[in-house]
Every structure is written in structure tokens, then in C-alpha cells.
Design an enzyme around this catalytic site. Structure first.
Site, PDB file in Angstrom:
ATOM      1  N   SER A  15       2.210  -1.869   4.585  1.00  0.00           N
ATOM      2  CA  SER A  15       1.366  -1.089   3.670  1.00  0.00           C
ATOM      3  C   SER A  15       1.917  -1.163   2.252  1.00  0.00           C
ATOM      4  CB  SER A  15       1.341   0.379   4.109  1.00  0.00           C
ATOM      5  OG  SER A  15       2.615   0.952   3.898  1.00  0.00           O
ATOM      6  N   VAL A  17       2.187   1.320  -1.322  1.00  0.00           N
ATOM      7  CA  VAL A  17       2.089   2.722  -1.726  1.00  0.00           C
ATOM      8  C   VAL A  17       1.899   2.762  -3.242  1.00  0.00           C
ATOM      9  CG1 VAL A  17       3.210   4.974  -1.661  1.00  0.00           C
ATOM     10  CG2 VAL A  17       3.621   3.351   0.188  1.00  0.00           C
ATOM     11  N   ASP A 128      11.833   5.888  13.458  1.00  0.00           N
ATOM     12  CA  ASP A 128      12.130   4.923  12.385  1.00  0.00           C
ATOM     13  C   ASP A 128      12.917   5.595  11.252  1.00  0.00           C
ATOM     14  OD1 ASP A 128      12.171   2.438  11.216  1.00  0.00           O
ATOM     15  OD2 ASP A 128      10.114   2.511  10.450  1.00  0.00           O
TER      16      ASP A 128
HETATM   17  N1  LIG Z   1       4.945   9.858  -0.621  1.00  0.00           N
HETATM   18  C1  LIG Z   1       5.634   8.941  -1.299  1.00  0.00           C
HETATM   19  N2  LIG Z   1       6.075   9.205  -2.544  1.00  0.00           N
HETATM   20  C2  LIG Z   1       6.792   8.279  -3.236  1.00  0.00           C
HETATM   21  N3  LIG Z   1       7.122   7.065  -2.750  1.00  0.00           N
HETATM   22  C3  LIG Z   1       6.712   6.746  -1.506  1.00  0.00           C
HETATM   23  C4  LIG Z   1       5.942   7.663  -0.717  1.00  0.00           C
HETATM   24  N4  LIG Z   1       5.692   7.083   0.470  1.00  0.00           N
HETATM   25  C5  LIG Z   1       6.271   5.874   0.434  1.00  0.00           C
HETATM   26  N5  LIG Z   1       6.878   5.651  -0.753  1.00  0.00           N
HETATM   27  C6  LIG Z   1       7.620   4.435  -1.157  1.00  0.00           C
HETATM   28  O1  LIG Z   1       7.043   3.317  -0.501  1.00  0.00           O
HETATM   29  C7  LIG Z   1       8.010   2.717   0.395  1.00  0.00           C
HETATM   30  C8  LIG Z   1       7.296   2.219   1.629  1.00  0.00           C
HETATM   31  O2  LIG Z   1       6.693   3.311   2.291  1.00  0.00           O
HETATM   32  P1  LIG Z   1       6.675   3.420   3.869  1.00  0.00           P
HETATM   33  O3  LIG Z   1       8.063   3.252   4.405  1.00  0.00           O
HETATM   34  O4  LIG Z   1       5.969   4.671   4.234  1.00  0.00           O
HETATM   35  O5  LIG Z   1       5.796   2.146   4.230  1.00  0.00           O
HETATM   36  P2  LIG Z   1       5.767   1.291   5.562  1.00  0.00           P
HETATM   37  O6  LIG Z   1       4.753   0.205   5.369  1.00  0.00           O
HETATM   38  O7  LIG Z   1       5.586   2.207   6.716  1.00  0.00           O
HETATM   39  O8  LIG Z   1       7.246   0.696   5.576  1.00  0.00           O
HETATM   40  P3  LIG Z   1       8.141   0.177   6.771  1.00  0.00           P
HETATM   41  O9  LIG Z   1       7.290   0.251   7.984  1.00  0.00           O
HETATM   42  O10 LIG Z   1       8.533  -1.199   6.356  1.00  0.00           O
HETATM   43  O11 LIG Z   1       9.288   1.139   6.820  1.00  0.00           O
HETATM   44  C9  LIG Z   1       9.040   3.814   0.667  1.00  0.00           C
HETATM   45  O12 LIG Z   1      10.305   3.272   1.010  1.00  0.00           O
HETATM   46  C10 LIG Z   1       9.073   4.543  -0.671  1.00  0.00           C
HETATM   47  O13 LIG Z   1       9.903   3.862  -1.590  1.00  0.00           O
END
Ligand SMILES: Nc1ncnc2c1ncn2[C@@H]1O[C@H](COP(=O)(O)OP(=O)(O)OP(=O)(O)O)[C@@H](O)[C@H]1O
Length: 352
Positions: A15, A17, A128
Site C-alpha cells: 500500500s 500512505v 506484524d
Molecule cells: N497513520 C499514519 N500516519 C503517518 N504515517 C503513516 C500512517 N500509516 C502508515 N504510515 C507510514 O507509512 C508506512 C507504511 O505503512 P504500513 O506499514 O501501514 O503499510 P503496509 O503496506 O501495511 O506495510 P508493510 O506491510 O510492508 O509493513 C509506515 O511505516 C509509516 O511510515
């Protein structure tokens, strides 16, 4: 909810963000929006479901709901979240000179534990926990984020159509996850221990040579008596705390509730590394069954190359591994001659 997409503030393995800026007519606060392709949105939808079942907790990122949009011809699923202006803890550690002072790491550990206690009491496991999934706020508080892999505890993790499914990030995987495909609340405690080591040393809990391959890491985690090395520079309380997280048997590993009474986090007082050398050793129980006799200090107030994602997918087909309940067979399946460059922890691959 009316909002417009702002700057990108983070990227995960599935994803992106962005800031979500409320339109003038909306009374919403500044938010973060986590988006992915609508046709590949199961993890994001799981995250929304879990967060809505969990409800409000001050140690967990808040969710404001989900919606869909069409942007540049692509249909997106969007999850609207509380915005953490300080970014993630992994970046913070790097920007703080490579590691954190023990007092700071201790404070974050306490908050994460409170979040985990809440999550586990509600019958979920996060699955995780890692520094990238701990988000920082301006007031110095941290909250647990990224519930895409979270699951109800007690539900057996069976791969789709008999396939083996991996959750989480290899360096944070617990022995029972490697050996038995088991993902329950104790695996969050193991991962918390790994996160604490990384906060205070700036390095992953497992010290891996560049030539080590991922199968070798899985064998170290899953087989034999080896545990992550406990940092020498940590206070006695810190070392003891980690020894309660790094218990191979999940049944005797300490729970979040128990750990919140441990002197490392139970007191707000900060103990510097030098001070800690003069303090007396803690007489810690060896297993949870000794816990009632524990004397706690009352609280005074509170991927190496690894490979790039693309590369790992082309070299190692995790999802095609056939399921076997035997740890030996499971590890044999993981064996590969592929060699990783462990020097870039940024490119750690999340195995889903
Ligand atoms: N609510 C938020 N506010 C600020 N930054 C955010 C927020 N959510 C996510 N991020 C930023 O975006 C990054 C990626 O988000 P997240 O880990 O939720 O995505 P993901 O696709 O599930 O990642 P992965 O599965 O690789 O851990 C986080 O490490 C953080 O730096």
C-alpha cells in the site's frame, strides 16, 4: 467523508500512505490515507475490520473508516487513519543517531505493551509488530499501526488450499511461527523483544552475516537453543525483560499483562546505562508460573538484500510451499541456496 489526497508519507509492501486533507466543507481532522488497488484490498479490508472490532485505545492508531476512489483510471480502496506526524519508529531510530537511549526505548516499550495488552484482551494478535509499524506523535507518544495481518487468536493458521502461509517479517518471526505456523499473542511478545533490541542497538535482533540466506535464519530461529543476543549495554532490568520475551516455548513466554509489571517498564524512573550498572540484579521469575511471587517496583505515576520485493518473488515462491505440520519438513522446505545481502535492513521483505 470529504478529503483530497496530499503528499505521500509512507510506502508499505502493498500500500501507499498519503496525507488526507479534509475539504473545506468537512469537519474531519488531518488524516492519513492508506490505499491499494481495489482488487487486491483484502489486507486493507481486514485492517479496517480488526480496527473497528478493537474500538478505541490510546495506544492503537485510530481508524475513521474506508472508502473507494477512482484515480488516474485506477480503482482504489482507501483506509482513513489518524495521522501520526512523527512517522515510524524505524526512521526515528535512524534519525536519532542510529539508536535510542534506554529511557526512551523503555517508554516506547511500555506504550506498545499497553497496546498489545488491549489487543490480546480483545482476542486478537497483531502478527506484524516491528519498528515500521509503530508510529510516533508530536507529543512523543507512540501507537501500534498496520493491522493488515492481525487475526483472531486461537484460529488455526491454515494456508489456503493446503498451502503454507507466512505472516510478518522474517527477522521478527517467533520460533513457533517458523516451526508450527502458529501465530497467536505470544508471537507479538517475541517480536516486541526484537523491536526493543533494534531500538537500543540500531541493529536487527538476529545478527546475520551478509552471506546468510533466509533458510539459515529460519533454522536459527526455529531449531536449537539459540536466542537473539541480548545487548550488553542494556541495564539489568532491560536484559531481564528481554529474557522474558525471548522464551522459545510460547506457553511459558510472558504475556503483555505480566510484562507490564516488570521493573523495566513498571516504573517511570529512567535508569541510565551507567546507573544501571550499580543497581542490584532483579530476582526475576524464570517462567510465568513463578509470577505470583514476583516483586514488582510500583509505578510512580505511568531484509537484506535481503532481496527487493520483485527479486524475492522471482527467486523464492513462498506461497507455493506445500503445507507440512512437521518443523523439520517445514524448515527443509525453506532451504534454498540463494544468498542474501543482509546489510540493507530497509529492504527486508514481508512474507505474507
Ligand atoms: N497513520 C499514519 N500516519 C503517518 N504515517 C503513516 C500512517 N500509516 C502508515 N504510515 C507510514 O507509512 C508506512 C507504511 O505503512 P504500513 O506499514 O501501514 O503499510 P503496509 O503496506 O501495511 O506495510 P508493510 O506491510 O510492508 O509493513 C509506515 O511505516 C509509516 O511510515
Amino acid at each position: 467523508m470529504d478529503w483530497v489526497r496530499g503528499d505521500c508519507i509512507g510506502c508499505g509492501s502493498f500500500s501507499t500512505v498519503n496525507l488526507a486533507i479534509p475539504t473545506k466543507s468537512s469537519s474531519s481532522p488531518l488524516m492519513a490515507v492508506k490505499s491499494c488497488d481495489l482488487f487486491d484490498s483484502s489486507l486493507l479490508e481486514n485492517e479496517k475490520d480488526v480496527l473497528s472490532q478493537l474500538g478505541y485505545c490510546e495506544h492503537i492508531i485510530q481508524c475513521f473508516g474506508g472508502d473507494q476512489s477512482v484515480e488516474n483510471g485506477q480503482r482504489l480502496y482507501n483506509l482513513l487513519l489518524e495521522y501520526a506526524s512523527g512517522g515510524n519508529l524505524s526512521h526515528w531510530v535512524k534519525n536519532s543517531g542510529g539508536c535510542l537511549r534506554e529511557s526512551e526505548a523503555r517508554r516506547y516499550t511500555r506504550s506498545i505493551l499497553k497496546g498489545l495488552r488491549y489487543i490480546h484482551a480483545k482476542g486478537f494478535a497483531h502478527c506484524d509488530i516491528k519498528l515500521e509499524n509503530i508510529l510516533l506523535f508530536e507529543n512523543g507518544e507512540v501507537k501500534i499501526a498496520d493491522f493488515g495481518l492481525a487475526k483472531k487468536t486461537g484460529q488455526k493458521q491454515s494456508g489456503e488450499q493446503g498451502r503454507m502461509v507466512f505472516r510478518g517479517t522474517p527477522l521478527y518471526m517467533s520460533p513457533e511461527s517458523v516451526n508450527e505456523n502458529e501465530y497467536d499473542s505470544p508471537c507479538d511478545i517475541w517480536a516486541l523483544g526484537c523491536a526493543l533490541v533494534e531500538m537500543v542497538t540500531g541493529k536487527p535482533a538476529w545478527n546475520c552475516k551478509p552471506e546468510t540466506n533466509i533458510a539459515a535464519l529460519m533454522i536459527r530461529i526455529g531449531v536449537g537453543d539459540e536466542l537473539p543476543e541480548i545487548p550488553q549495554e542494556l541495564s539489568k532490568e532491560g536484559k531481564d525483560f528481554l529474557s522474558k520475551c525471548f522464551v522459545k516455548d510460547p506457553r511459558t513466554r510472558w504475556t503483555a499483562d505480566m510484562l507490564l509489571d516488570h521493573p523495566f517498564v513498571a516504573t517511570e524512573n529512567t535508569v541510565t546505562l551507567k546507573e544501571s550498572k550499580q543497581s542490584s540484579p532483579s530476582s526475576s521469575p524464570k517462567c510465568p508460573f513463578e509470577f505470583p511471587e514476583w516483586v514488582s517496583v510500583p509505578s510512580s505515576s505511568p531484509k537484506t538484500e535481503l532481496w527487493s520485493n520483485k527479486e524475492v518473488n522471482s527467486r523464492f515462491d513462498w506461497s507455493s510451499l506445500s503445507y507440512s505440520p512437521s518443523p523439520a519438513e517445514r524448515l527443509r522446505q525453506l532451504a534454498s541456496d540463494e544468498v542474501c545481502n543482509w546489510s540493507f535492513s530497509e529492504s527486508w521483505v514481508t512474507v505474507r
